[in-house]
Design an enzyme around this catalytic site. Structure first.
Site, PDB file in Angstrom:
ATOM      1  N   HIS A 138       0.872  -1.231   0.024  1.00  0.00           N
ATOM      2  CA  HIS A 138       0.001   0.128  -0.235  1.00  0.00           C
ATOM      3  C   HIS A 138       0.628   1.275   0.156  1.00  0.00           C
ATOM      4  O   HIS A 138       0.527   2.087   0.805  1.00  0.00           O
ATOM      5  CB  HIS A 138      -1.106  -0.026   1.303  1.00  0.00           C
ATOM      6  CG  HIS A 138      -1.955  -0.949   1.225  1.00  0.00           C
ATOM      7  ND1 HIS A 138      -2.403  -1.583  -0.131  1.00  0.00           N
ATOM      8  CD2 HIS A 138      -2.776  -1.757   1.987  1.00  0.00           C
ATOM      9  CE1 HIS A 138      -3.411  -2.563   0.141  1.00  0.00           C
ATOM     10  NE2 HIS A 138      -3.635  -2.447   1.498  1.00  0.00           N
ATOM     11  N   HIS A 212      -9.843   1.673   1.104  1.00  0.00           N
ATOM     12  CA  HIS A 212      -9.530   0.182   1.950  1.00  0.00           C
ATOM     13  C   HIS A 212     -10.577   0.572   2.779  1.00  0.00           C
ATOM     14  O   HIS A 212     -10.427   0.506   4.226  1.00  0.00           O
ATOM     15  CB  HIS A 212      -8.462   0.573   2.408  1.00  0.00           C
ATOM     16  CG  HIS A 212      -7.843  -0.811   2.802  1.00  0.00           C
ATOM     17  ND1 HIS A 212      -8.065  -1.419   3.771  1.00  0.00           N
ATOM     18  CD2 HIS A 212      -6.847  -1.545   2.169  1.00  0.00           C
ATOM     19  CE1 HIS A 212      -7.460  -2.729   3.800  1.00  0.00           C
ATOM     20  NE2 HIS A 212      -6.658  -2.837   3.097  1.00  0.00           N
ATOM     21  N   GLU A 350     -11.861  -4.170  -2.629  1.00  0.00           N
ATOM     22  CA  GLU A 350     -10.644  -3.031  -2.986  1.00  0.00           C
ATOM     23  C   GLU A 350     -10.626  -3.118  -4.688  1.00  0.00           C
ATOM     24  O   GLU A 350      -9.879  -4.214  -5.164  1.00  0.00           O
ATOM     25  CB  GLU A 350      -9.531  -2.855  -2.581  1.00  0.00           C
ATOM     26  CG  GLU A 350      -9.312  -2.822  -1.008  1.00  0.00           C
ATOM     27  CD  GLU A 350      -8.175  -3.550  -0.512  1.00  0.00           C
ATOM     28  OE1 GLU A 350      -7.068  -2.889  -0.655  1.00  0.00           O
ATOM     29  OE2 GLU A 350      -8.124  -4.819   0.096  1.00  0.00           O
TER      30      GLU A 350
END
Length: 384
Positions: A138, A212, A350
């Site tokens: 991420h 998220h 996601e």
């Protein structure tokens, strides 16, 4: 016959049910979006102010932080018009800074994992920030979720929303190019939550932006999502190794716990003896959406909580969907409602390009070059 959400809202209005303050009460008739409301949420250790914006439209209520573009709460009514927050989060900025597993955050510069934090672009090798074992996750240790974004509220016709801006400088977390990012959160008159992502760069780079949110349609802190029913329009998924890095295979879901082509509960096969489930301690994989990349958002997934009747439909332009079943929630985090979050108490859906795409030439490309504009759109439609 089960009533849909708009019927519930209209019925509540016809019955004369009074509107209540943001955050509690029963559904009210959608009479056009209210102007976004801004308030101080907290301060960072260096004194930087973090603001919270409240949006309400079409029976949906969202609270968004300038810290990481975080959706702190998202409230929708059940089949009886009763609101609950269906997004996991915290009630203070300190926990978001120190503890959060990306609750509700904007993710970048690259969503999900890149193997060993390394990739090669145009013959040049890049080393990224590593924060998940030997891998980059991420965006690294200081991804887009850990920065204060510039936020401005807007109203446009019957829509309300926020424009969020962040500039990631050349070399940040090891990524090449100065990336200028604009994300727009829109609440439509029907209560849909739309996310539009856009980015430009001055050097060739890789980009994979997503959001998220951890969903629990029964209400955050209410317990496991294993009885939620999920359907995903995907006949293949990307298997992973022990570090949750895709192997490069596009495997068929048929005959595996990863087959959600027909609606089934999240927990139906999650305890099966399957090496992929063992690697992830549950489900934490990318589904290869049947539709591929599209110019306009197309419906790809439906999530439903039978107990409340709440449902979520997701449409996207993206080719992949990362389904994470909250496997690493371990009872150490206390959420907005004062409840401890345990394994499986929330789940993420996601929309994205595939993990580790820069190292898999056969995956859809995530390369962005000067003169190009990265664009992606995801729409969340709620029902009851």
């Amino acid at each position: 016959m089960e009533l849909n959400r708009r019927t519930v809202i209209a019925g509540a209005a016809a019955a004369g049910i009074a509107a209540t303050a943001l955050g509690t009460g029963t559904a009210q008739a959608a009479s056009g979006g209210k102007k976004p409301v801004k308030e101080l949420f907290g301060k960072l250790a260096d004194g930087t102010k973090v603001y919270r914006w409240s949006l309400e439209n079409g029976g949906t209520r969202i609270k968004v932080l300038s810290w990481g573009g975080v959706v702190q709460s998202l409230e929708i009514p059940d089949r009886h018009g009763k609101y609950k927050n269906v997004s996991l989060g915290f009630d203070n900025i300190e926990d978001y800074v120190a503890k959060t597993p990306y609750f509700g955050a904007l993710i970048g510069r690259y969503g999900n994992r890149i193997a060993k934090g390394q990739f090669t672009l145009d013959g040049k090798d890049y080393q990224l920030s590593v924060n998940d074992g030997v891998n980059s996750l991420h965006g690294g240790t200081q991804g887009f979720d850990k920065h204060v974004w510039d936020v401005e509220g807007f109203t446009s016709g019957s829509d309300v929303g926020l424009h969020l801006h962040y500039t990631s400088v050349d070399g940040e977390m090891g990524y090449p190019g100065t990336l200028k990012v604009k994300v727009t959160y829109t609440l439509t008159k029907h209560g849909d939550w739309r996310i539009d992502y856009a980015a430009t760069t001055n050097k060739a780079t890789v980009v994979n932006l997503t959001n998220h949110v951890y969903w629990n349609l029964a209400g955050e802190g209410s317990g496991s999502i294993y009885d939620h029913e999920l359907k995903i329009a995907a006949a293949r998924y990307t298997p992973v190794d022990s570090g949750l890095i895709p192997t490069g295979e596009l495997a068929k879901v048929a005959g595996t716990p990863f087959d959600f082509r027909h609606a089934k509960t999240v927990g139906e096969d999650i305890r099966e003896d399957n090496q992929q489930l063992l690697y992830a301690k549950g489900l934490d994989h990318n589904w290869v959406l049947d539709k591929g990349i599209t110019g306009k958002p197309e419906h790809v997934a439906t999530l439903r909580d039978p107990s409340s009747g709440r449902s979520l439909k997701i449409a996207t332009t993206e080719p992949g969907l990362q389904f994470y079943s909250g496997n690493f929630l371990d009872g150490t985090l206390v959420g907005t409602g004062g409840h401890i979050y345990r394994q499986g108490d929330g789940m993420c859906l996601e929309t994205q390009h595939f993990p580790d795409s820069p190292n898999h030439p056969k995956f859809p490309s995530t390369v962005l070059r000067p003169g190009q504009t990265y664009r992606s759109t995801t729409v969340h439609t709620f029902g009851a």
